[in-house]
Design an enzyme around this catalytic site. Structure first.
Site, PDB file in Angstrom:
ATOM      1  CG  ASP A 278      12.637  28.520 -33.439  1.00 28.65           C
ATOM      2  OD1 ASP A 278      13.101  29.662 -33.579  1.00 28.65           O
ATOM      3  OD2 ASP A 278      13.010  27.540 -34.109  1.00 28.65           O
TER       4      ASP A 278
ATOM      5  CG  ASP B  60      14.893  27.004 -30.512  1.00 27.57           C
ATOM      6  OD1 ASP B  60      14.902  28.239 -30.594  1.00 27.57           O
ATOM      7  OD2 ASP B  60      14.632  26.243 -31.465  1.00 27.57           O
TER       8      ASP B  60
ATOM      9  CB  CYS C  68      -0.934   0.003   1.203  1.00 28.55           C
ATOM     10  SG  CYS C  68      -0.054   0.100   2.787  1.00 28.55           S
TER      11      CYS C  68
END
Length: 795
Positions: free
Chosen positions: A493, A694, A14
Site C-alpha cells: 500500500d 487494507d 517424546c
C-alpha cells in the site's frame, strides 16, 4: 462460544506423547488442538457450550499426563467480615481453570491454584473488583515452580550418578586396558543388586509410570522403550544373581550397570534438554522484563508510587526523565523525547507533546510530563506483543506433520525390530547365548527414542519467532514463519506504508521580497486554526517559537484559507482562490506544474495582495522504502504498489522508490481483488499495509504483513506484524523465515540420521547399551543446541 486456552502439560517425554494427546483432544466434539512438545503446552480452541475446561483437563490426566498448575497470591482490600471472604472464594471458584481458592480475612489475601490458559490472574482481579472489593497481585510463583522442577531433575541426576558410578567401575574392571584397583566389594552381585534397584525403581519409576499409562491407553512412547530396555537388563541380572546364590555360579553375567547407567544418561539428557529449552523461551522473559514495575500516580494532587498492576484506566501518572512509561496512554501536560526503540525499532527518540500517544515500556529521556492511562494490563501494546509471540511459539509449522507422522508409528516399529534382533541373535548368530542378544536388543530400544524428532521443529520455531520479536517482527504462527520464505511477489500500500502517512512541506519557492523563514512564519500562523491536513503540515513546517497570533481567520471550502497576521493579510490556497482574490500568479505556473508532476500538492501564497510564493506539500517517502524495495528485487521478488491516487502521482512515487508495477486509482474494496489477480497467475503473494481499508487484502494474501504503527484492524487481519513500520523488516522477515526453515531441516535430518544409522549399528551388536543411551541423550540435546544457534544469527 469459542474460546482459546494454552494448557501446560507435564509428563510428556517424546513426540509420541504429544501426538497422542493431540489426537485425543481433536476427537472431542467442539475442540481443535495443537500440542507443542518443546513448550510442553497445548493450544486448544474449544466451544464452552459443548465442553468445560475441567473436562479437558480430566481427559489429559486420564491419558497419564498432568495439567500444569500455578499458584498466585492476591492482596485484597475492602473485606469486613467472614461473609466477604466466602463471597470472594465462591466467585473465584466459579472461574474456569480454578482448582482451589482460599481467602484469608486476617491477612487480607487469597491463595489461588489455577490452570494457566483457562484463566489468568488478571481475570481473578477483575472478578474480585466486580464483587466490590479491590485486588492486586502479590506474588506469582510460576517461575519459582519452574526453577523447583529444574532443581528436582538436577538432584535426581546427582543421586542416580552417585549410585551408578560404582557399577560403572565394575564394568571398567572387565576391560582389557583397565589396570586400576579392582573394587572387590562392588563385584558382589548383591551389592550391585541394591545399587541398581534404587536407580531402577526409585529414580526410574517415572519411566514405568509413563509406560504403563501409555500401554493402558493402547499407545507407546519413549517411556516404553526405556522401561523395556532397562527392565530387560535389570531382570536378567536379577536371575543371574539368584543363580549365583543358589546354583553357586562363580562368574554370573550381570548387566546392572547397563540399566543404571542408561537411566542416568537419560536423566542427564533430559536435564540438559530442560536447561536448553529454557533458553529458547528467553524472548518472552525479555519482553516481560521491559515492563515498568511501579508507576507514580497523582492522587488528590499528591504523587504516590504504586505497583504497576494497581494502575487503572483514567489514572493520571507522572513520568520523570529516565523512567519507563508505565502503560499505554496520552500526554496531558508537558513534553519530552521518548525512546521507543525497544518496541518500534526506531533508533532516534520521538518528541511527545500534549495529546500524543505513549507506548508502555518505552523510556522517557529528557523532560517530565503527566500522562493519562488508556490501556493497562493485558490491553497494552507490550502485552499484545507478548501474546502474539507466545501464540506463535505454541503453534505448529506444516513441516512438523512429517515428524508427527513418523513418531506416531515409530515406537511400535522399533519394539518389533528389537524383538526380531533378539530372536536373530539368540536363535541364529549365537544360539543359546543370552548376553549378545540382550545387549543388541536393548541398544536398539534405547538409541531409537524419538525425543529428537519431536523437538526438531518446535524448538526452532520458538527460537526463530523469539529472534524475530527482538527485531520488531511478530509472526502469529509457525505456519506463517514457514510460508514467508516461499513468497514470490509483494504488494505495498502507498500511504502510511511506503510513505510516512503525514503530509509535510517539501518545497518553498519564493517570488517576492519575503525570505523563506518569513513566508513560512506568516503561512504557519494563518493556518494555525485550520483543521485541514495540508494546513497542519504548513503549521508544523515552521519550527520557531515566535509564531504570531492570527486574526480574522476564514476557511474557503475546497480552496484554502485566509487570515490577518501581524497586520498583514495572508491568503493561501489554490489557483482558483488566487484568481478570486485578484492576485497575479502566472510567473509561478511552470514551477507549479513541475512540482505537481512529482506528485506534490501545490499551494499558492500571497501577502497583502502580492503573490509571495509556492508551498508544495507531499506525503514523504520513508527512509527505508528505497532500500527495502532494492533488497527485495535483489532476492528476485516482484514488487507492486497499490493506491487510490491518480496515475501520475502514483507513478511518480513508484519511480522514486524503484517499483516497476503500479496499480493506481484502486478503490479500497478493490485492493483484495488485485491480490487475487496475482495469485491467479500462480504467484505466492504478500500484502503490506497499515489501514482499515487494507484489512481485506491482508486477509486474502498468502502472507499479510501489517505495519505496527497502523490500525488495530489491519494488525488483527495480518499474519505478520512489523512493529516499527520500518520496511526493511519485510526483508528481515524473509531472511528469518529462510534461516529458521533451514535450521528445522537440519534438525529433522540429524534426528532421522541418528535413528537410521544407530538402529542398524545397534542391531549388529556394535553398540554397547550404555553407548546407545549416551547417543540418544546427545541427539536430543544437539537438536535443541542447533536450534539455539538461531539466537546468534544476523539478519
Amino acid at each position: 462460544m469459542k474460546k482459546t486456552a494454552n494448557i501446560g502439560i507435564t509428563g510428556m517425554t517424546c513426540a509420541a506423547c504429544s501426538n497422542r494427546i493431540e489426537r485425543m483432544l481433536n476427537r472431542v466434539d467442539g475442540v481443535s488442538a495443537h500440542v507443542n512438545l518443546a513448550l510442553e503446552k497445548a493450544k486448544v480452541d474449544y466451544d464452552d457450550q459443548k465442553i468445560r475446561p475441567a473436562d479437558l483437563s480430566e481427559k489429559i490426566e486420564k491419558l497419564g499426563y498432568g495439567v500444569a498448575s500455578s499458584r498466585v497470591e492476591l492482596s485484597i482490600t475492602g473485606m469486613t467480615c467472614a461473609s466477604c471472604a466466602t463471597r470472594i472464594e465462591k466467585g473465584l471458584n466459579r472461574l474456569p481453570g480454578i482448582r482451589s481458592a482460599v481467602v484469608n480475612l486476617t491477612t487480607e489475601s487469597a491463595m489461588v491454584d489455577y490452570q494457566p490458559g483457562f484463566t489468568e490472574p488478571e481475570a481473578m482481579i477483575e472478578k474480585i473488583n466486580k464483587l466490590g472489593y479491590h485486588a492486586a497481585m502479590k506474588k506469582d510463583r510460576t517461575e519459582g515452580m519452574k526453577k523447583q522442577e529444574v532443581r528436582r531433575k538436577r538432584n535426581q541426576l546427582i543421586l542416580s550418578s552417585v549410585l551408578s558410578f560404582p557399577l560403572l567401575l565394575t564394568m571398567a574392571a572387565h576391560l582389557p586396558f583397565y589396570h586400576g584397583p579392582e573394587p572387590m566389594l562392588l563385584m558382589n552381585p548383591w551389592v550391585q543388586f541394591v545399587l541398581a534397584s534404587i536407580v531402577q525403581f526409585y529414580i526410574g519409576w517415572p519411566f514405568y509410570n509413563g509406560a504403563i499409562r501409555a500401554l493402558l491407553n493402547k499407545s507407546a512412547n519413549m517411556d516404553v522403550l526405556i522401561a523395556l530396555g532397562t527392565s530387560a537388563a535389570y531382570f536378567y541380572s536379577v536371575v543371574q544373581t539368584v543363580r549365583y546364590q543358589i546354583a553357586n555360579v562363580h562368574h554370573p553375567s550381570l548387566y546392572y550397570e547397563t540399566s543404571a547407567v542408561l537411566i542416568t544418561l537419560v536423566l542427564l539428557g533430559k536435564y540438559l534438554e530442560t536447561l536448553a529449552k529454557r533458553q529458547t523461551t528467553t524472548a518472552i522473559s525479555e519482553l516481560m522484563n521491559l515492563q515498568a514495575k511501579v508507576a507514580t500516580r497523582i492522587e488528590r494532587g499528591a504523587e504516590k508510587r504504586v505497583p504497576i498492576d494497581q494502575v487503572k484506566v483514567g489514572d493520571v501518572l507522572r513520568v520523570r526523565p529516565g523512567e519507563k512509561i508505565p502503560v499505554d496512554g496520552i500526554v496531558v501536560e508537558g513534553d519530552s523525547a521518548v525512546d521507543e526503540s525497544m518496541i518500534t525499532g526506531e533508533s532516534l527518540p520521538v518528541m511527545k507533546r500534549q495529546g500524543d500517544a505513549l507506548i508502555g515500556a518505552t523510556v522517557n529521556t529528557t523532560g517530565s510530563f503527566l500522562m493519562k492511562a488508556e490501556k493497562v494490563g493485558k490491553d497494552t501494546a507490550l502485552a499484545g506483543i507478548v501474546r502474539i509471540v507466545e501464540e506463535a511459539q505454541g503453534s505448529k509449522a506444516p513441516i512438523q506433520r512429517l515428524a508427527d507422522n513418523i513418531s506416531g508409528i515409530f515406537v511400535p516399529i522399533v519394539t518389533v525390530i528389537a524383538l526380531v534382533v533378539f530372536i536373530v541373535w539368540f536363535a541364529g548368530i549365537q544360539p543359546g547365548q543370552w548376553d549378545m542378544a540382550l545387549a543388541a536388543s536393548i541398544s536398539v530400544l534405547v538409541i531409537a527414542c524419538p525425543c529428537a524428532l519431536g523437538l526438531a521443529t518446535p524448538t526452532s520455531i520458538m527460537v526463530g519467532t523469539g529472534k524475530a520479536a527482538e527485531h520488531g517482527i511478530l509472526f502469529k504462527g509457525g505456519e506463517y514463519l514457514e510460508t514467508t520464505h516461499h513468497l514470490q511477489s509483494i504488494m505495498f500500500d502507498k500511504t502510511g506504508t511506503l510513505t510516512n502517512g503525514k503530509p509535510e512541506v517539501t518545497d518553498v519557492v519564493l517570488f517576492g521580497s519575503l525570505s523563506r523563514v518569513e513566508l513560512l512564519k506568516l503561512a504557519a500562523a494563518a493556518e494555525r486554526a485550520s483543521e485541514h491536513p495540508l494546513g497542519r503540515a504548513i503549521t508544523a513546517a515552521y519550527t520557531g517559537d515566535d509564531l504570531p497570533k492570527a486574526e480574522q481567520f476564514e476557511a474557503h471550502m475546497g480552496m484554502g484559507a485566509s487570515a490577518t497576521v501581524s497586520g498583514k493579510r495572508v491568503v493561501i490556497g489554490t489557483r482558483r482562490l488566487m484568481s478570486r482574490e485578484g492576485i497575479t500568479f502566472h510567473q509561478a505556473l511552470d514551477d507549479a506544474l513541475r512540482l505537481e508532476s512529482e506528485g506534490k500538492t501545490v499551494m499558492f501564497a500571497s501577502v497583502d495582495s502580492t503573490f509571495a510564493g509556492l508551498l508544495a506539500v507531499a506525503d514523504t517517502i520513508k527512509e527505508s522504502s528505497v532500500a527495502a524495495i532494492n533488497a527485495l528485487k535483489a532476492r528476485g521478488i516482484s514488487v507492486y504498489m497499490v493506491t487510490g491516487d491518480n496515475q501520475r502521482t502514483a507513478e511518480a512515487i513508484a519511480k522514486k522508490v524503484g517499483i516497476d508495477h503500479v496499480f493506481a486509482e484502486v478503490l479500497p474494496e478493490d485492493k483484495a481483488a488485485k491480490v487475487r489477480e496475482l495469485q491467479d497467475q500462480g504467484l505466492s503473494v504478500a500484502m503490506v499495509g497499515d489501514g482499515i481499508n487494507d484489512a481485506p487484502a491482508l486477509a486474502v494474501a498468502d502472507i499479510g504483513m501489517a505495519i505496527g504503527t497502523g490500525t488495530d484492524v489491519a494488525i488483527e487481519a495480518a499474519d505478520v506484524t512489523l512493529v516499527g513500520g520500518d520496511l526493511l523488516h519485510v526483508t528481515k522477515a524473509l531472511e528469518l523465515s529462510k534461516k529458521t526453515m533451514h535450521n528445522i531441516r537440519q534438525n529433522l535430518f540429524w534426528a532421522l540420521f541418528y535413528n537410521t544409522i544407530g538402529i542398524p549399528v545397534a542391531a549388529l551388536g556394535l553398540l554397547a547399551p550404555w553407548v546407545a543411551g549416551a547417543a540418544m541423550a546427545f541427539s536430543s540435546v544437539s537438536v535443541v543446541a542447533n536450534s539455539l544457534r538461531l539466537k546468534r544469527m544476523r539478519v
